[in-house]
Write a protein that holds these residues in place. Structure first.
Motif, PDB file in Angstrom:
ATOM      1  N   MET A   1       0.847  -1.192   0.000  1.00 44.61           N
ATOM      2  CA  MET A   1       0.000   0.000   0.000  1.00 44.61           C
ATOM      3  C   MET A   1       0.885   1.245   0.000  1.00 44.61           C
ATOM      4  SD  MET A   1      -3.142  -0.787   2.614  1.00 44.61           S
ATOM      5  CE  MET A   1      -2.143  -1.435   3.931  1.00 44.61           C
ATOM      6  N   PRO A   2       1.508   1.579  -1.102  1.00 41.10           N
ATOM      7  CA  PRO A   2       2.456   2.693  -1.102  1.00 41.10           C
ATOM      8  C   PRO A   2       1.815   4.070  -1.167  1.00 41.10           C
ATOM      9  CG  PRO A   2       2.368   1.672  -3.262  1.00 41.10           C
ATOM     10  CD  PRO A   2       1.491   0.849  -2.355  1.00 41.10           C
ATOM     11  N   VAL A   3       0.589   4.182  -1.642  1.00 41.33           N
ATOM     12  CA  VAL A   3      -0.042   5.481  -1.841  1.00 41.33           C
ATOM     13  C   VAL A   3      -0.688   5.975  -0.557  1.00 41.33           C
ATOM     14  CG1 VAL A   3      -1.847   6.700  -3.121  1.00 41.33           C
ATOM     15  CG2 VAL A   3      -0.487   4.964  -4.260  1.00 41.33           C
ATOM     16  N   SER A   4      -0.489   7.255  -0.246  1.00 40.69           N
ATOM     17  CA  SER A   4      -1.202   7.880   0.873  1.00 40.69           C
ATOM     18  C   SER A   4      -2.438   8.573   0.327  1.00 40.69           C
ATOM     19  CB  SER A   4      -0.303   8.882   1.587  1.00 40.69           C
ATOM     20  OG  SER A   4       0.710   8.195   2.280  1.00 40.69           O
ATOM     21  N   PHE A   5      -3.379   8.853   1.211  1.00 42.81           N
ATOM     22  CA  PHE A   5      -4.647   9.432   0.791  1.00 42.81           C
ATOM     23  C   PHE A   5      -4.970  10.674   1.606  1.00 42.81           C
ATOM     24  CE2 PHE A   5      -4.755   4.961  -0.231  1.00 42.81           C
ATOM     25  CZ  PHE A   5      -5.247   4.959  -1.524  1.00 42.81           C
ATOM     26  N   LYS A   6      -5.933  11.430   1.097  1.00 41.22           N
ATOM     27  CA  LYS A   6      -6.471  12.570   1.830  1.00 41.22           C
ATOM     28  C   LYS A   6      -7.979  12.575   1.621  1.00 41.22           C
ATOM     29  CE  LYS A   6      -6.068  15.955  -1.878  1.00 41.22           C
ATOM     30  NZ  LYS A   6      -5.624  17.289  -2.248  1.00 41.22           N
ATOM     31  N   VAL A   7      -8.681  13.218   2.538  1.00 35.77           N
ATOM     32  CA  VAL A   7     -10.124  13.356   2.401  1.00 35.77           C
ATOM     33  C   VAL A   7     -10.380  14.347   1.271  1.00 35.77           C
ATOM     34  CG1 VAL A   7     -12.258  14.063   3.548  1.00 35.77           C
ATOM     35  CG2 VAL A   7     -10.489  12.853   4.848  1.00 35.77           C
ATOM     36  N   ALA A   8     -11.273  14.004   0.361  1.00 38.28           N
ATOM     37  CA  ALA A   8     -11.579  14.873  -0.776  1.00 38.28           C
ATOM     38  C   ALA A   8     -12.122  16.210  -0.287  1.00 38.28           C
ATOM     39  CB  ALA A   8     -12.582  14.189  -1.702  1.00 38.28           C
ATOM     40  N   SER A   9     -11.816  17.260  -1.024  1.00 41.23           N
ATOM     41  CA  SER A   9     -12.184  18.615  -0.582  1.00 41.23           C
ATOM     42  C   SER A   9     -13.692  18.846  -0.508  1.00 41.23           C
ATOM     43  CB  SER A   9     -11.545  19.661  -1.501  1.00 41.23           C
ATOM     44  OG  SER A   9     -12.020  19.510  -2.824  1.00 41.23           O
ATOM     45  N   SER A  10     -14.473  18.079  -1.242  1.00 38.61           N
ATOM     46  CA  SER A  10     -15.932  18.263  -1.234  1.00 38.61           C
ATOM     47  C   SER A  10     -16.623  17.443  -0.150  1.00 38.61           C
ATOM     48  CB  SER A  10     -16.514  17.897  -2.592  1.00 38.61           C
ATOM     49  OG  SER A  10     -16.316  16.514  -2.846  1.00 38.61           O
ATOM     50  N   ILE A  11     -15.839  16.773   0.684  1.00 37.21           N
ATOM     51  CA  ILE A  11     -16.394  15.874   1.698  1.00 37.21           C
ATOM     52  C   ILE A  11     -16.409  16.536   3.068  1.00 37.21           C
ATOM     53  CG2 ILE A  11     -15.982  13.716   2.952  1.00 37.21           C
ATOM     54  CD1 ILE A  11     -17.016  13.350   0.074  1.00 37.21           C
ATOM     55  N   ARG A  12     -17.505  16.358   3.770  1.00 40.06           N
ATOM     56  CA  ARG A  12     -17.615  16.766   5.167  1.00 40.06           C
ATOM     57  C   ARG A  12     -18.070  15.544   5.944  1.00 40.06           C
ATOM     58  NH1 ARG A  12     -15.232  19.915   2.900  1.00 40.06           N
ATOM     59  NH2 ARG A  12     -15.656  22.105   2.531  1.00 40.06           N
ATOM     60  N   TYR A  13     -17.487  15.338   7.120  1.00 34.21           N
ATOM     61  CA  TYR A  13     -17.909  14.172   7.899  1.00 34.21           C
ATOM     62  C   TYR A  13     -17.822  14.460   9.385  1.00 34.21           C
ATOM     63  CZ  TYR A  13     -12.997  12.960   8.893  1.00 34.21           C
ATOM     64  OH  TYR A  13     -11.700  12.971   9.330  1.00 34.21           O
ATOM     65  N   ARG A  14     -18.582  13.675  10.133  1.00 29.30           N
ATOM     66  CA  ARG A  14     -18.581  13.725  11.589  1.00 29.30           C
ATOM     67  C   ARG A  14     -18.633  12.302  12.102  1.00 29.30           C
ATOM     68  NH1 ARG A  14     -17.101  18.265  11.366  1.00 29.30           N
ATOM     69  NH2 ARG A  14     -18.284  20.122  11.756  1.00 29.30           N
ATOM     70  N   ILE A  15     -17.925  12.063  13.194  1.00 26.97           N
ATOM     71  CA  ILE A  15     -17.987  10.774  13.868  1.00 26.97           C
ATOM     72  C   ILE A  15     -19.047  10.901  14.960  1.00 26.97           C
ATOM     73  CG2 ILE A  15     -16.723   9.036  15.184  1.00 26.97           C
ATOM     74  CD1 ILE A  15     -15.612   9.460  12.342  1.00 26.97           C
ATOM     75  N   ILE A  16     -20.054  10.026  14.891  1.00 31.84           N
ATOM     76  CA  ILE A  16     -21.153  10.046  15.852  1.00 31.84           C
ATOM     77  C   ILE A  16     -21.369   8.614  16.341  1.00 31.84           C
ATOM     78  CG2 ILE A  16     -23.594  10.565  16.212  1.00 31.84           C
ATOM     79  CD1 ILE A  16     -23.360  12.515  13.812  1.00 31.84           C
ATOM     80  N   ASP A  17     -21.178   8.409  17.645  1.00 30.23           N
ATOM     81  CA  ASP A  17     -21.379   7.076  18.228  1.00 30.23           C
ATOM     82  C   ASP A  17     -20.650   5.983  17.448  1.00 30.23           C
ATOM     83  OD1 ASP A  17     -22.958   8.128  20.248  1.00 30.23           O
ATOM     84  OD2 ASP A  17     -24.815   7.860  19.099  1.00 30.23           O
ATOM     85  N   ASP A  18     -19.367   6.187  17.166  1.00 28.89           N
ATOM     86  CA  ASP A  18     -18.508   5.216  16.489  1.00 28.89           C
ATOM     87  C   ASP A  18     -18.853   4.965  15.023  1.00 28.89           C
ATOM     88  OD1 ASP A  18     -16.898   4.835  18.734  1.00 28.89           O
ATOM     89  OD2 ASP A  18     -18.186   3.244  19.507  1.00 28.89           O
ATOM     90  N   GLU A  19     -19.719   5.745  14.451  1.00 27.28           N
ATOM     91  CA  GLU A  19     -19.996   5.681  13.023  1.00 27.28           C
ATOM     92  C   GLU A  19     -19.635   7.028  12.417  1.00 27.28           C
ATOM     93  OE1 GLU A  19     -23.658   2.554  12.620  1.00 27.28           O
ATOM     94  OE2 GLU A  19     -24.170   4.662  12.780  1.00 27.28           O
ATOM     95  N   ALA A  20     -19.403   7.033  11.112  1.00 23.07           N
ATOM     96  CA  ALA A  20     -19.138   8.299  10.425  1.00 23.07           C
ATOM     97  C   ALA A  20     -20.322   8.632   9.526  1.00 23.07           C
ATOM     98  CB  ALA A  20     -17.865   8.215   9.590  1.00 23.07           C
ATOM     99  N   VAL A  21     -20.765   9.863   9.611  1.00 27.28           N
ATOM    100  CA  VAL A  21     -21.773  10.382   8.700  1.00 27.28           C
ATOM    101  C   VAL A  21     -21.017  11.265   7.714  1.00 27.28           C
ATOM    102  CG1 VAL A  21     -23.852  11.776   8.476  1.00 27.28           C
ATOM    103  CG2 VAL A  21     -23.549  10.307  10.482  1.00 27.28           C
ATOM    104  N   VAL A  22     -21.011  10.849   6.462  1.00 28.33           N
ATOM    105  CA  VAL A  22     -20.222  11.506   5.424  1.00 28.33           C
ATOM    106  C   VAL A  22     -21.165  12.213   4.454  1.00 28.33           C
ATOM    107  CG1 VAL A  22     -18.556  11.138   3.562  1.00 28.33           C
ATOM    108  CG2 VAL A  22     -18.472   9.704   5.611  1.00 28.33           C
ATOM    109  N   VAL A  23     -20.972  13.508   4.293  1.00 29.03           N
ATOM    110  CA  VAL A  23     -21.761  14.282   3.339  1.00 29.03           C
ATOM    111  C   VAL A  23     -20.927  14.454   2.076  1.00 29.03           C
ATOM    112  CG1 VAL A  23     -22.923  16.475   2.888  1.00 29.03           C
ATOM    113  CG2 VAL A  23     -22.948  15.491   5.201  1.00 29.03           C
ATOM    114  N   ARG A  24     -21.420  13.896   0.981  1.00 25.65           N
ATOM    115  CA  ARG A  24     -20.744  14.037  -0.309  1.00 25.65           C
ATOM    116  C   ARG A  24     -21.431  15.191  -1.040  1.00 25.65           C
ATOM    117  NH1 ARG A  24     -20.004   8.821  -3.552  1.00 25.65           N
ATOM    118  NH2 ARG A  24     -22.232   9.085  -3.832  1.00 25.65           N
ATOM    119  N   GLN A  25     -20.861  16.367  -0.901  1.00 25.69           N
ATOM    120  CA  GLN A  25     -21.498  17.581  -1.396  1.00 25.69           C
ATOM    121  C   GLN A  25     -21.707  17.563  -2.911  1.00 25.69           C
ATOM    122  OE1 GLN A  25     -18.731  20.349   0.500  1.00 25.69           O
ATOM    123  NE2 GLN A  25     -20.378  20.976   1.875  1.00 25.69           N
TER     124      GLN A  25
END
Length: 95
Positions: A1-25
């Motif tokens: 797994m040589p490639v590193s990643f970043k969260v896409a600029s159009s993404i917003r997310y929150r961790i709520i009760d051990d789950e993530a709610v991801v808004v794909r704008q």
């Protein structure tokens, strides 16, 4: 797994009760991730490499490294497919 990643600029997310709610704008929808996928997304947001993610998760969960590595690879592929994350540019090659 040589490639590193970043969260896409159009993404917003929150961790709520051990789950993530991801808004794909761009897509205009919401994705809910389970606890492990949420933690992988959180580690991407912390700029950890895939190998660093595996090491962190081995410490956090009672599973062997091989299983965790396979899960991380699968989650990273799924998050890329959903356009939640994207390859990060290397600081050594800024192009």
């Amino acid at each position: 797994m040589p490639v590193s990643f970043k969260v896409a600029s159009s993404i917003r997310y929150r961790i709520i009760d051990d789950e993530a709610v991801v808004v794909r704008q761009r897509e205009g929808d919401v994705v809910v991730l389970n606890q492990v996928a949420a933690r992988v997304l959180e580690l991407v947001g912390a700029n950890l490499s895939p190998d660093e993610m595996v090491a962190a998760l081995v410490e956090e969960y009672e599973a062997d490294e091989e299983t965790i590595r396979a899960d991380v690879e699968r989650f990273l592929a799924e998050l890329q497919e959903l356009r939640v994350i994207e390859p990060a540019r290397s600081s050594r090659n800024p192009r």
